[in-house]
Design a protein around this motif. Structure first.
Motif, short mmCIF file in Angstrom:
data_model
loop_
_atom_site.label_atom_id
_atom_site.label_comp_id
_atom_site.label_asym_id
_atom_site.label_seq_id
_atom_site.Cartn_x
_atom_site.Cartn_y
_atom_site.Cartn_z
N TYR A 64 12.71 -73.96 -125.58
CA TYR A 64 13.71 -72.95 -125.90
C TYR A 64 13.05 -71.72 -126.51
N THR A 65 13.41 -70.57 -126.02
CA THR A 65 13.07 -69.31 -126.69
C THR A 65 14.32 -68.44 -126.67
N LYS A 66 14.46 -67.60 -127.67
CA LYS A 66 15.62 -66.71 -127.73
C LYS A 66 15.64 -65.75 -126.55
N GLU A 67 14.45 -65.26 -126.16
CA GLU A 67 14.38 -64.32 -125.05
C GLU A 67 14.90 -64.95 -123.76
N ARG A 68 14.54 -66.21 -123.53
CA ARG A 68 15.05 -66.88 -122.33
C ARG A 68 16.54 -67.16 -122.46
N ALA A 69 16.98 -67.56 -123.65
CA ALA A 69 18.40 -67.88 -123.84
C ALA A 69 19.28 -66.66 -123.67
N ASP A 70 18.74 -65.47 -123.93
CA ASP A 70 19.50 -64.24 -123.72
C ASP A 70 19.72 -63.96 -122.23
N LYS A 71 18.91 -64.57 -121.39
CA LYS A 71 18.92 -64.25 -119.96
C LYS A 71 19.40 -65.40 -119.08
#
Length: 199
Positions: free
Chosen positions: A37-44
């Motif tokens: 999990y990364t926030k950058e991926r979760a945003d997309k």
């Protein structure tokens, strides 16, 4: 895939650097590759429930063992761009700019990297335990576990229903013991996420 029989699922192998561009372009609707999990991926993208608990390990030669991240100062490693393992190192470097570690971006597979590590071409690797544990034991290297988020499947942002159906089946396979059996059969041990994380 009889539990998701409303979908026609086709698996395609691709290089790491092609995964996210492939999802972005609509070539793939979902992707899997020990994705944390990364926030950058979760945003997309949409994240599934966790599919595995897969700690990161710090791998080094036994004759030059590194036992914690504090030992990587001034050392060298190899990685791919855009990985969570490379992010561990770059984040560490931001907080230790007086004596950072050097990352060589190589694109090599894990077996080649571990061979190069054993030959002393660099000092350490950070990798997910599932991928490297058996190779490490066979080659006489040393590893130190570190905390790491779980692994997930990611879905393109327009695949909400597919993601929800996947999560439903994932819970069923967890509950009936199928995931445990698959983990032990194909990964050699149980790497299941905590049950509380599949709510």
């Amino acid at each position: 895939m009889n539990k998701l029989d409303q979908y026609k699922i086709e698996f395609q192998k691709t290089a790491w650097e092609s995964i996210f561009p492939g999802v972005d372009a609509g070539r793939y609707q979902a992707a899997a590759n020990n994705l944390s999990y990364t926030k950058e991926r979760a945003d997309k993208y949409l994240y599934s429930l966790p599919i595995a608990k897969n700690p990161l390990v710090l791998v080094s030669r036994k004759d030059k063992a590194l036992t914690s991240l504090q030992d990587i100062a001034g050392k060298t490693t190899q990685d791919d761009t855009g990985t969570s393992t490379a992010k561990v190192v770059t984040d560490w470097n931001q907080n230790h700019s007086d004596n950072p570690t050097t990352i060589q971006y190589s694109g090599e597979d894990v077996a080649k990297r571990l061979t190069d590590l054993a030959n002393g071409e660099f000092d350490f690797l950070i990798f997910d335990k599932i991928s490297v544990q058996k190779i490490i034991q066979d080659r006489g290297l040393d590893l130190e576990s570190n905390d790491n988020p779980n692994n997930y499947i990611i879905f393109s942002s327009d695949q909400k229903e597919f993601k929800e159906q996947f999560d439903k089946v994932l819970k069923e396979l967890y509950q009936d013991g199928t995931l445990e059996k698959l983990s032990k059969t194909y990964l050699g041990s149980s790497y299941l996420p905590d049950q509380s994380q599949l709510q």
